[in-house]
Design an enzyme around this catalytic site. Structure first.
Site, mmCIF file in Angstrom:
data_model
loop_
_atom_site.group_PDB
_atom_site.id
_atom_site.type_symbol
_atom_site.label_atom_id
_atom_site.label_comp_id
_atom_site.label_asym_id
_atom_site.label_seq_id
_atom_site.Cartn_x
_atom_site.Cartn_y
_atom_site.Cartn_z
ATOM 1 N N LYS A 255 0.822 -1.214 0.000
ATOM 2 C CA LYS A 255 0.000 0.000 0.000
ATOM 3 C C LYS A 255 0.854 1.261 0.000
ATOM 4 O O LYS A 255 0.419 2.303 -0.472
ATOM 5 C CB LYS A 255 -0.901 0.022 1.226
ATOM 6 C CG LYS A 255 -1.707 -1.212 1.437
ATOM 7 C CD LYS A 255 -2.837 -1.334 0.452
ATOM 8 C CE LYS A 255 -3.561 -2.638 0.667
ATOM 9 N NZ LYS A 255 -4.776 -2.740 -0.079
HETATM 10 C C1 PLP Z 1 -0.890 -7.708 2.263
HETATM 11 C C2 PLP Z 1 -1.999 -7.620 1.283
HETATM 12 N N1 PLP Z 1 -1.993 -8.457 0.244
HETATM 13 C C3 PLP Z 1 -2.987 -8.421 -0.666
HETATM 14 C C4 PLP Z 1 -4.033 -7.539 -0.558
HETATM 15 C C5 PLP Z 1 -5.082 -7.538 -1.624
HETATM 16 O O1 PLP Z 1 -4.885 -6.456 -2.498
HETATM 17 P P1 PLP Z 1 -6.113 -5.876 -3.326
HETATM 18 O O2 PLP Z 1 -7.115 -5.437 -2.314
HETATM 19 O O3 PLP Z 1 -5.555 -4.739 -4.077
HETATM 20 O O4 PLP Z 1 -6.621 -6.969 -4.145
HETATM 21 C C6 PLP Z 1 -4.073 -6.643 0.506
HETATM 22 C C7 PLP Z 1 -5.149 -5.656 0.691
HETATM 23 O O5 PLP Z 1 -5.663 -5.036 -0.137
HETATM 24 C C8 PLP Z 1 -3.002 -6.652 1.428
HETATM 25 O O6 PLP Z 1 -2.962 -5.781 2.416
HETATM 26 N N1 LIG Z 2 -6.540 -5.189 2.027
HETATM 27 C C1 LIG Z 2 -6.882 -3.829 2.159
HETATM 28 C C2 LIG Z 2 -8.344 -3.584 2.032
HETATM 29 C C3 LIG Z 2 -8.620 -2.210 1.502
HETATM 30 O O1 LIG Z 2 -8.180 -2.193 0.196
HETATM 31 P P1 LIG Z 2 -7.895 -0.936 -0.690
HETATM 32 O O2 LIG Z 2 -6.756 -1.361 -1.529
HETATM 33 O O3 LIG Z 2 -9.135 -0.701 -1.429
HETATM 34 O O4 LIG Z 2 -7.552 0.238 0.175
HETATM 35 C C4 LIG Z 2 -6.282 -3.304 3.447
HETATM 36 O O5 LIG Z 2 -5.246 -3.788 3.818
HETATM 37 O O6 LIG Z 2 -6.835 -2.441 4.081
#
Ligand code: PLP
Ligand SMILES: N[C@@H](CCOP(=O)(O)O)C(=O)O
Length: 465
Positions: free
Chosen positions: A112
């Site tokens: 993120k």
């Molecule tokens: C460590 C981790 N891996 C994978 C994901 C999944 O990613 P996305 O929500 O973009 O599919 C998340 C949260 O979004 C995450 O925090």
């Molecule tokens: N896995 C995410 C969930 C929120 O997802 P986002 O990519 O839409 O912000 C988290 O870790 O909070």
């Protein structure tokens, strides 16, 4: 470059407005009106560039001159200077045709940070130019919240409220949200799961009186700029493995579908890509939807990869929009059915276009643990449970001759208990986060109730519409 809503009933916006709006006013998600295209020669010219220079080349067309080049360059450089690895997002080889793309070298040890460091600086720049303030509401299953709180802590023009599911994030993730000490950010534990938190955030956006009163903005991947930032590492990884002359496939641990959607966007921009493989844990709504066309929510199952414990995968709406030939009426139909009955059936043509670009698989908690163990034994690589979910799916679905990049979305030290249980090794936090677990926590607990959450934000934000 202008941005259109997946539901077709919101105003078309420029980059800065789409950045500040987050969710479109019709409940849809913004996407560029058309995709910038890179020729094979353009892609070749990314070879050897430092990450932030490649990011500038790839992001500039989306910003469309709304931020001057010099300022955009500086913002991008500052964002990636916060990363602890020189390559920003390095590749590590874990098998003859398997590479792990490490996205966790930012300040909060999750992918993120790649987008959030940039998003916070872009927002600050646009808000300063306009002399405006915003209230940011975000939902997190663990990582978005910590990344947002880190990136916005102390920001002059934004008050940030992050909703997380009470008792369902890892202790490290919780401390990253509750110990910042900054006056403009607040963690709110919601008595519910991630989908409840995300539903509250979307309901706040759809409450237009509230939205206008507090100048609501969003930092979840509903915000287009989050996806935009993540497109970059698909290009840099593929280019370092020979793109455009050698296509690679990507396996992505998936929850809200933001990360893998960025891979699809890279493909639409001209990156020769093999398969995009969705990896889920037991919360396998996406794998089930691709198998039979039925997108049907079930109750959330807690797993060792809590950040993916999600049923309503927001960015799937963006894919439905593209795969339906940008048919906003079709998307509105799906979303209305989801609202009314918790499910929708994907139309045959749309589903077959999705399946021609994506594959999907799931890994159980036991399979994930076994993969952490096997990967450590075979290649000395310690994977976090989210990464291990994707490694398992990549290995199960591998095709002969295919090179696969597995996205590693979190540092194993964010999930020390699960990693230790899987392989007996307890990963430790890097030096700059030592002491995190001893810091005093500050957070508010609220029920999953829109009015109570809005009242709380109303009382605590400094922004006014
Ligand atoms: C460590 C981790 N891996 C994978 C994901 C999944 O990613 P996305 O929500 O973009 O599919 C998340 C949260 O979004 C995450 O925090
Ligand atoms: N896995 C995410 C969930 C929120 O997802 P986002 O990519 O839409 O912000 C988290 O870790 O909070």
């Amino acid at each position: 470059m202008n941005y259109v809503s997946t539901r077709g009933e919101a105003p078309v916006l420029g980059f800065s407005d789409a950045l500040l709006q987050g969710l479109a006013s019709d409940g849809g998600l913004y996407l560029p009106r058309e995709w910038p295209r890179l020729s094979p020669e353009d892609i070749r010219s990314l070879r050897g560039l430092p990450y932030s220079e490649a990011a500038f080349v790839l992001i500039k067309p989306f910003v469309n001159g709304e931020i001057a080049d010099a300022a955009l360059k500086r913002i991008i450089e500052e964002s990636y200077a916060t990363f602890r690895h020189e390559a920003v997002c390095p590749l590590v080889q874990t098998g003859p045709a398997e590479f792990v793309l490490e996205l966790f070298h930012g300040p909060t040890l999750a992918f993120k940070d790649v987008a959030m460091q940039l998003l916070a600086r872009l927002m600050d720049h646009v808000l300063a130019e306009r002399g405006e303030r915003v209230t940011i509401a975000g939902a997190t299953s663990g990582d978005t919240g910590g990344a947002a709180i880190e990136a916005f802590a102390g920001a002059e023009r934004a008050d940030v409220f992050i909703l997380f599911p009470h008792g369902r994030v890892s202790p490290v993730q919780q401390r990253q949200m509750t110990t910042s000490g900054a006056a403009n950010v607040e963690a709110v534990a919601i008595e519910g799961n991630f989908d409840d938190c995300q539903a509250l955030v979307k309901a706040m956006f759809n409450d237009h009186a509230f939205r206008d009163r507090v100048s609501l903005s969003g930092v979840n991947s509903i915000n287009w700029a989050r996806i935009m930032a993540q497109i970059v590492y698909y290009f840099t990884a593929a280019v370092s493995l020979g793109a455009p002359d050698r296509p690679v496939s990507f396996t992505v641990p998936t929850g809200n579908f933001g990360d893998i959607l960025a891979g699809y966007a890279a493909k639409l921009m001209g990156l020769p890509t093999g398969r995009l493989i969705i990896a889920t844990n037991e919360n396998d709504i996406l794998a089930r939807a691709l198998a039979g066309g039925d997108y049907a929510t079930r109750s959330v199952i807690p797993t060792t990869s809590p950040s993916m414990d999600i049923q309503i995968s927001s960015n799937f709406e963006r894919l439905l929009f593209e795969a339906s030939g940008r048919n906003a009426a079709e998307v509105r139909g799906y979303m209305e059915s989801l609202r009314q009955s918790g499910s929708f059936l994907i139309n045959g043509g749309t589903l077959s276009r999705i399946c021609s670009e994506f594959a999907a698989g799931r890994a159980s908690v036991d399979e994930t643990a076994a993969t952490i163990r096997a990967t450590l034994e075979q290649s000395g690589y310690l994977a976090d449970p989210h990464t291990a979910t994707a490694l398992k799916v990549a290995r199960t679905h591998a095709l002969p001759g295919e090179t696969v990049v597995v996205l590693s979305t979190a540092h194993p030290a964010k999930f020390p208990e699960a990693v230790n249980e899987a392989c007996g090794v307890t990963p430790s936090l890097p030096a700059w986060l030592k002491g995190l677990m001893e810091k005093e926590e500050v957070y508010t607990v609220l029920p999953s109730d829109l009015k109570m959450v809005e009242d709380h934000i109303n009382r605590h934000t400094r922004a006014e519409g």
